[in-house]
Design a protein around this motif. Structure first.
Motif, PDB file in Angstrom:
ATOM      1  N   THR A 141       0.835  -1.205   0.000  1.00  0.00           N
ATOM      2  CA  THR A 141       0.000   0.000   0.000  1.00  0.00           C
ATOM      3  C   THR A 141       0.867   1.250   0.000  1.00  0.00           C
ATOM      4  N   ALA A 142       1.954   1.223   0.786  1.00  0.00           N
ATOM      5  CA  ALA A 142       2.862   2.364   0.822  1.00  0.00           C
ATOM      6  C   ALA A 142       3.471   2.617  -0.553  1.00  0.00           C
ATOM      7  N   LEU A 143       3.829   1.551  -1.245  1.00  0.00           N
ATOM      8  CA  LEU A 143       4.366   1.701  -2.597  1.00  0.00           C
ATOM      9  C   LEU A 143       3.321   2.311  -3.524  1.00  0.00           C
ATOM     10  N   ASP A 144       2.070   1.861  -3.391  1.00  0.00           N
ATOM     11  CA  ASP A 144       0.991   2.410  -4.217  1.00  0.00           C
ATOM     12  C   ASP A 144       0.791   3.900  -3.958  1.00  0.00           C
ATOM     13  N   LEU A 145       1.105   4.340  -2.743  1.00  0.00           N
ATOM     14  CA  LEU A 145       0.968   5.752  -2.381  1.00  0.00           C
ATOM     15  C   LEU A 145       2.202   6.564  -2.789  1.00  0.00           C
ATOM     16  N   GLY A 146       3.145   5.918  -3.446  1.00  0.00           N
ATOM     17  CA  GLY A 146       4.342   6.613  -3.909  1.00  0.00           C
ATOM     18  C   GLY A 146       5.364   6.868  -2.833  1.00  0.00           C
ATOM     19  N   ALA A 147       5.364   6.036  -1.791  1.00  0.00           N
ATOM     20  CA  ALA A 147       6.267   6.259  -0.662  1.00  0.00           C
ATOM     21  C   ALA A 147       7.711   5.942  -1.021  1.00  0.00           C
ATOM     22  N   ASP A 148       8.600   6.752  -0.483  1.00  0.00           N
ATOM     23  CA  ASP A 148      10.027   6.435  -0.508  1.00  0.00           C
ATOM     24  C   ASP A 148      10.392   5.612   0.712  1.00  0.00           C
ATOM     25  N   VAL A 149       9.638   5.805   1.808  1.00  0.00           N
ATOM     26  CA  VAL A 149       9.929   5.172   3.081  1.00  0.00           C
ATOM     27  C   VAL A 149       8.631   4.777   3.766  1.00  0.00           C
ATOM     28  N   LEU A 150       8.658   3.612   4.435  1.00  0.00           N
ATOM     29  CA  LEU A 150       7.589   3.211   5.346  1.00  0.00           C
ATOM     30  C   LEU A 150       8.187   3.257   6.743  1.00  0.00           C
ATOM     31  N   ALA A 151       7.646   4.116   7.602  1.00  0.00           N
ATOM     32  CA  ALA A 151       8.195   4.299   8.949  1.00  0.00           C
ATOM     33  C   ALA A 151       7.222   3.762   9.989  1.00  0.00           C
ATOM     34  N   THR A 152       7.765   3.140  11.031  1.00  0.00           N
ATOM     35  CA  THR A 152       6.941   2.613  12.118  1.00  0.00           C
ATOM     36  C   THR A 152       7.525   3.038  13.461  1.00  0.00           C
ATOM     37  N   GLY A 153       6.785   2.783  14.533  1.00  0.00           N
ATOM     38  CA  GLY A 153       7.218   3.151  15.868  1.00  0.00           C
ATOM     39  C   GLY A 153       7.910   2.047  16.628  1.00  0.00           C
ATOM     40  N   HIS A 154       8.417   1.026  15.942  1.00  0.00           N
ATOM     41  CA  HIS A 154       9.137  -0.048  16.614  1.00  0.00           C
ATOM     42  C   HIS A 154      10.466   0.451  17.187  1.00  0.00           C
ATOM     43  N   TYR A 155      10.845  -0.131  18.310  1.00  0.00           N
ATOM     44  CA  TYR A 155      12.143   0.167  18.916  1.00  0.00           C
ATOM     45  C   TYR A 155      13.176  -0.796  18.341  1.00  0.00           C
ATOM     46  N   VAL A 156      13.740  -0.387  17.227  1.00  0.00           N
ATOM     47  CA  VAL A 156      14.732  -1.144  16.475  1.00  0.00           C
ATOM     48  C   VAL A 156      15.271  -0.158  15.447  1.00  0.00           C
ATOM     49  N   SER A 157      16.349  -0.474  14.767  1.00  0.00           N
ATOM     50  CA  SER A 157      16.871   0.477  13.794  1.00  0.00           C
ATOM     51  C   SER A 157      17.467  -0.227  12.590  1.00  0.00           C
ATOM     52  N   THR A 158      17.583   0.537  11.496  1.00  0.00           N
ATOM     53  CA  THR A 158      18.297   0.050  10.318  1.00  0.00           C
ATOM     54  C   THR A 158      19.423   1.023  10.005  1.00  0.00           C
ATOM     55  N   ARG A 159      20.509   0.468   9.447  1.00  0.00           N
ATOM     56  CA  ARG A 159      21.647   1.283   9.041  1.00  0.00           C
ATOM     57  C   ARG A 159      22.176   0.756   7.726  1.00  0.00           C
ATOM     58  N   SER A 160      22.916   1.590   7.029  1.00  0.00           N
ATOM     59  CA  SER A 160      23.527   1.156   5.777  1.00  0.00           C
ATOM     60  C   SER A 160      24.864   0.484   6.064  1.00  0.00           C
ATOM     61  N   ASP A 161      25.102  -0.653   5.415  1.00  0.00           N
ATOM     62  CA  ASP A 161      26.390  -1.311   5.559  1.00  0.00           C
ATOM     63  C   ASP A 161      27.360  -0.767   4.518  1.00  0.00           C
ATOM     64  N   GLU A 162      28.531  -1.370   4.408  1.00  0.00           N
ATOM     65  CA  GLU A 162      29.548  -0.860   3.497  1.00  0.00           C
ATOM     66  C   GLU A 162      29.114  -0.918   2.039  1.00  0.00           C
ATOM     67  N   ALA A 163      28.192  -1.834   1.726  1.00  0.00           N
ATOM     68  CA  ALA A 163      27.711  -1.951   0.345  1.00  0.00           C
ATOM     69  C   ALA A 163      26.510  -1.053   0.077  1.00  0.00           C
ATOM     70  N   GLY A 164      26.084  -0.302   1.101  1.00  0.00           N
ATOM     71  CA  GLY A 164      24.941   0.574   0.912  1.00  0.00           C
ATOM     72  C   GLY A 164      23.605  -0.092   1.152  1.00  0.00           C
ATOM     73  N   GLU A 165      23.613  -1.341   1.641  1.00  0.00           N
ATOM     74  CA  GLU A 165      22.373  -2.044   1.936  1.00  0.00           C
ATOM     75  C   GLU A 165      21.953  -1.779   3.379  1.00  0.00           C
ATOM     76  N   ARG A 166      20.652  -1.683   3.603  1.00  0.00           N
ATOM     77  CA  ARG A 166      20.152  -1.465   4.957  1.00  0.00           C
ATOM     78  C   ARG A 166      20.164  -2.784   5.720  1.00  0.00           C
ATOM     79  N   VAL A 167      20.674  -2.750   6.954  1.00  0.00           N
ATOM     80  CA  VAL A 167      20.704  -3.934   7.809  1.00  0.00           C
ATOM     81  C   VAL A 167      20.011  -3.591   9.125  1.00  0.00           C
ATOM     82  N   LEU A 168      19.509  -4.618   9.793  1.00  0.00           N
ATOM     83  CA  LEU A 168      18.694  -4.439  10.989  1.00  0.00           C
ATOM     84  C   LEU A 168      19.546  -4.548  12.249  1.00  0.00           C
ATOM     85  N   HIS A 169      19.253  -3.671  13.232  1.00  0.00           N
ATOM     86  CA  HIS A 169      19.977  -3.671  14.502  1.00  0.00           C
ATOM     87  C   HIS A 169      19.004  -3.578  15.668  1.00  0.00           C
ATOM     88  N   ARG A 170      19.433  -4.111  16.806  1.00  0.00           N
ATOM     89  CA  ARG A 170      18.655  -3.950  18.032  1.00  0.00           C
ATOM     90  C   ARG A 170      18.596  -2.475  18.424  1.00  0.00           C
TER      91      ARG A 170
END
Length: 415
Positions: A141-170
């Motif tokens: 649905t977010a893609l259909d709305l033209g979203a660049d990002v889907l954001a939520t209120g979870h206590y967790v984070s993502t970061r970019s690794d050396e290859a530019g890919e997003r990875v998940l962290h506590r």
């Protein structure tokens, strides 16, 4: 997705100035769809995105709507919570949409939960809600709305690794970390997901909610299983799966029949109280060791019988480096978490012949089929999440005497 996430594109993007969400475009040209549950966490995410100048759209999922759950303290995604989300969106002056996902939620979360529980497992419906609804249907649905990002209120984070890919962290705050419920998130989904609260404490979030003037600033947190009106699972199971509560025997691991029960759905692995054995367990505290739904047996024993050496997994999702099949045959040292209320502990992950299992460095208690087993790079806050799977079966750490073997064989469960 609206943009390429190849390594070449990521490198090119890295040469341009990135916004706070890691994208190479001004906030005003970056559309952020925020999944708003009506609680304080997702409301603060929407407020932060709005304050930072992003093009924000709020989306609330109506997941269920049954009687007492609507106004029950700690519920979410129904009744008053939808109204709260609507009021917050109005306060922030952002568009707000309510999507009716009741049928999908029932099909993908509630019914599988009921079936799993009726078979003697301890299912984790929040994992299914995230993987099958929020990061699947809502993702689309977010893609259909033209979203660049889907954001939520979870206590967790993502970061970019050396290859530019997003990875998940506590999360930074280990007491609030919700990565246990997000292990099934795919690499593709991680490229688009953002979790702005990952480096905050709950105190920080409530303070922000008050600064933004949000009506939910002091609202109670939602409970884990939102669709159980009174927190009594057995009532829901019997309603959705008539006949699931089959009476049977309570059997000691040494083979003795100690009593009767009204159905395995009333018990969980590690349970001590409420066994209804009277004098049968005098002199020895007994715990539920195994649940055999097919044989209608509840197997009990001393605390030491809860010790688990190995857990076999199904539906494994690997989001670490490389592929799961690339792990060495001698296994990989990781940290694992088998319950949301426990910290990660040292273990070793093996992936062989299309299957996977974890061996615990130190025996774990009360490990139950149906639970999630989540992999981490370390046991520290902000550790990288490597994936996880659902526990399909366990192996005991104690030696099994002949009488126990006969009882286990009769119950068709390993001990």
């Amino acid at each position: 997705m609206s943009a390429s996430h190849s390594p070449e594109a990521a490198a090119a993007e890295g040469r341009r100035e990135l916004n706070s969400l890691g994208l190479p475009k001004p906030p005003a040209q970056t559309r952020v769809v925020v999944a708003m549950s009506g609680g304080v966490d997702s409301s603060v995410v929407a407020a932060l995105m709005k304050e930072q100048g992003y093009d924000v759209i709020a989306v609330t999922m109506q997941l269920y709507d049954h009687g007492e759950a609507i106004h029950r303290k700690g519920a979410c995604c129904a009744g008053q919570d939808i109204q709260d989300a609507r009021l917050v969106a109005a306060r922030l002056d952002i568009p707000h949409y309510v999507l009716d996902y009741e049928e999908r939620f029932r099909e993908k979360v509630i019914n599988p939960f009921s079936h799993s529980y009726a078979t003697g497992e301890t299912p984790i419906p929040c994992v299914s809600c995230n993987s099958e609804i929020k990061f699947a249907d809502l993702f689309d649905t977010a893609l259909d709305l033209g979203a660049d990002v889907l954001a939520t209120g979870h206590y967790v984070s993502t970061r970019s690794d050396e290859a530019g890919e997003r990875v998940l962290h506590r999360a930074f705050d280990g007491a609030r970390d919700q990565s246990y419920f997000l292990f099934a998130t795919t690499r593709r989904q991680l490229q688009m997901l953002r979790f702005p609260l990952g480096d905050m404490t709950k105190t920080d979030v409530r303070a922000l909610a008050r600064r933004f003037g949000l009506i939910v600033a002091d609202k109670a947190d939602s409970q884990d299983i939102c669709f159980v009106p009174k927190g009594k699972y057995s009532d829901l199971i019997e309603r959705l799966s008539p006949g699931a509560a089959v009476p049977g025997e309570i059997v000691h691991i040494d083979g003795r029949v100690l009593g009767r029960h009204a159905g395995v759905i009333h018990y969980t692995i590690g349970q001590r109280r409420g066994l209804g054995l009277g004098d049968a367990n005098a002199g020895e505290p007994l715990f539920v060791i195994k649940l055999d739904a097919a044989g209608a047996r509840v197997v009990v024993g001393p605390r030491e019988a809860l010790a688990t050496r190995r857990a076999h997994l199904r539906a494994v999702n690997w989001i670490g480096d490389g592929e799961l099949g690339d792990l060495p045959r001698e296994g990989a040292d990781i940290f694992v978490q088998v319950r949301s209320t426990r910290p990660p502990v040292a273990g070793r992950l093996y992936a062989r012949d299309g299957g996977a299992h974890v061996e615990f460095v130190h025996d774990e208690d009360s490990v139950s089929p149906g639970q999630a087993c989540v992999f981490y790079a370390s046991d520290q806050p902000r550790a990288r999440v490597l994936g996880g799977g659902f526990i399909s079966s366990t192996e005991s750490a104690i030696d099994v005497c002949p009488a126990t073997s006969r009882a286990a064989e009769a119950a068709s469960v390993p001990v």
